[in-house]
Design an enzyme around this catalytic site. Sequence first.
Site, PDB file in Angstrom:
ATOM      1  CD  GLU A 138      29.870  77.045  -3.532  1.00 31.40           C
ATOM      2  OE1 GLU A 138      29.876  78.251  -3.193  1.00 31.40           O
ATOM      3  OE2 GLU A 138      30.880  76.462  -3.973  1.00 31.40           O
ATOM      4  CG  HIS A 151      38.946  70.102  -0.120  1.00 29.11           C
ATOM      5  ND1 HIS A 151      38.498  71.331   0.245  1.00 29.11           N
ATOM      6  CD2 HIS A 151      39.457  70.247  -1.366  1.00 29.11           C
ATOM      7  CE1 HIS A 151      38.742  72.188  -0.744  1.00 29.11           C
ATOM      8  NE2 HIS A 151      39.320  71.548  -1.738  1.00 29.11           N
TER       9      HIS A 151
END
Lengths: 328, 325
Positions: free
Chosen positions: A64, A133
């Site tokens: 990322e 998440h």
Amino acid sequence: MSPKNRILQYSLAINEALHQTMSRDKRVFLIGQGVKSPWYVGNTAKGLLEKYGTERVIDTPVSENGITGAAVGAAIAGMRPVVVHPRMDFMLYALDPIINEAANWYYMTGGKSTVPLVVWGIINRGGEQAAQHSQAIHGIFAHIPGLKVVMPSTPYDAKGLMAAAIQDENPVVFIDDRWLYQSEGHVPTELYTVPIGKGVIRKKGTDITIVAISYMAAESLKAAQELEQAGISAEVLDLRSAKPLDQELIIRSVSKTKRLVVADVGWKTGGLSAEVAALVAEKLGTDLKKPLQRVALPDIPAPSSKTLEAVYYPRSKEIVKAVKKIFQ
Amino acid sequence: MLAKQLLKKMYKDMVTIRYAEEILVEPITKGEVRCPVHLYSGQEAVAVGVGAVLARKDYVFGNHRSHGHYLVHGGTVRELFAEIYGKESGCAGGRGGSMHICAPESGFLGAAPIVGGTIALATGAALAASIRKDGRIAVSFFGDGATGEGAFYESLNFASLRKLPIIFVCENNLYATHMPLQDCRAANNIVATGKPFCIPSFREDGNDVLKVYELASKAAGLCRSGKGPVLLEFMTYRMRGHVGPDDNIQGCRTDIRPAREVAAWKSKDPICKLEKYLLLKKICSSGELKRIKEAVTRTVKEALKFAISGEYPDPKDLHKYVTKE
């Protein structure tokens, strides 16, 4: 169905914005983890790879920081990248390129260079996915000068804000919510933009203003219907952008109703609901008839177990409760 | 042998960087210059040798120690000094200071002091070039300290996956701020980090501008023919502190490096080395070298005056450049 009132799914509205902007502007490309896989990005990237190839639809390794940094660099070098983070939680690895580099770049180059970049983060919560998440971290980005933050709640806005974000000269954080992906609504077939920094009144009302964003804007509409039955006329203001805030619209509505509930998809402390509350306190002081109420996530990490999840995420019920508290 | 004109230009560029850096020492020490300045003295051969193989359209990203990179890629001493003095006439309008110099019009897209951060940005510039197929290459300059950052390895991998036209240039000056290389890397093997990513990697003496040029030329050739990326490690040494003239760690203003080590590297001064070569090969007479130095002296003195006499940004412009309308 005629194109005039064509109904489209939220996720497909994003897909259409990507198709249409990529088709008219060769500088636009999509990069990020899982852009080839519906498991990651739903049907938002449907057909893009087939049409634009691996040159402009770039599936990436789990990197990322590096990949978002590359998107920032490509933007500085004249492209218009859309970098996607299928779960916002992983986007935290990319805070450096987003905040240190992209957000500051125009300022620290004295206006010589811009970063026309879209950082697309998907809130992907519920389903017992637990703390890493499920997070909605728009508050972090709204805090940063140089970033714009948009959070569409309808298919129309999803398409229009994605198009506007891509066309903007500045880095825009585009945040959507998987819980909205199946929702349907009117979406024009042609390409259009929704102005960044402008909210919208979803439902007019006279007794109380509910300022909401993203998924909570949809829940606020449900709450407003229920409140109507109880004889309370609620005005629902969908912010659409967390930054810049549509201060004028908020103040105009609250000046009229003199009552306020703020409904956010993020945590309560130091977040968007706090910002809206502070703004109203600054501008309207003691004009409110009753103290405002906030509906937000409790300052607790997202739990996994369904019994805990059920009480963790506020919905229309909590909004109704907050409004009724004001009218007690 | 390289063309005489090129050799003379490289000499002049190296002297310009050195003189520009050294004239700043006094104003820094006196407190006239307040923004943090990371002097490049001693490393000039890397910026100049690599810069000489690039075209104006190519992309370069620097780091916190980038005055040299900026000057080689179209930046001017006047705008550099004005920026360091916080003036509106600086290359970033006094908004960036020494660590955020840029000359995007000539390919120097920018510099930033978040260690390792610009490696990813340069990779992105190479990605842009690769998508457009416009023949540009990108160069990322970073120090040995930056190889401790994850962004470095992520960028190596991604650049290699996409065969991006980028030269990763590590200027290994043996210190990451106050930390000697052996205290922050398990092995002195930065050049070897390219191998697991299938990246052609080379190490060279970074104080010999001819060797730097030769290797950079080879790397640029690989990148332009689709055989990039390339990793280059140049062994060099900064003659000044990490920030400011000395290693003023925690305000003690003493150099933490062993005196013998500093002296040994001083004897390998890249400018003296090139000077000897130019005289030996009779490319320049000593008179000509003297004239170059005099001309550069005039340039940097004039630039300093320009910086000092410039206007500060107007406080009412504080809000300018946050977002573009």
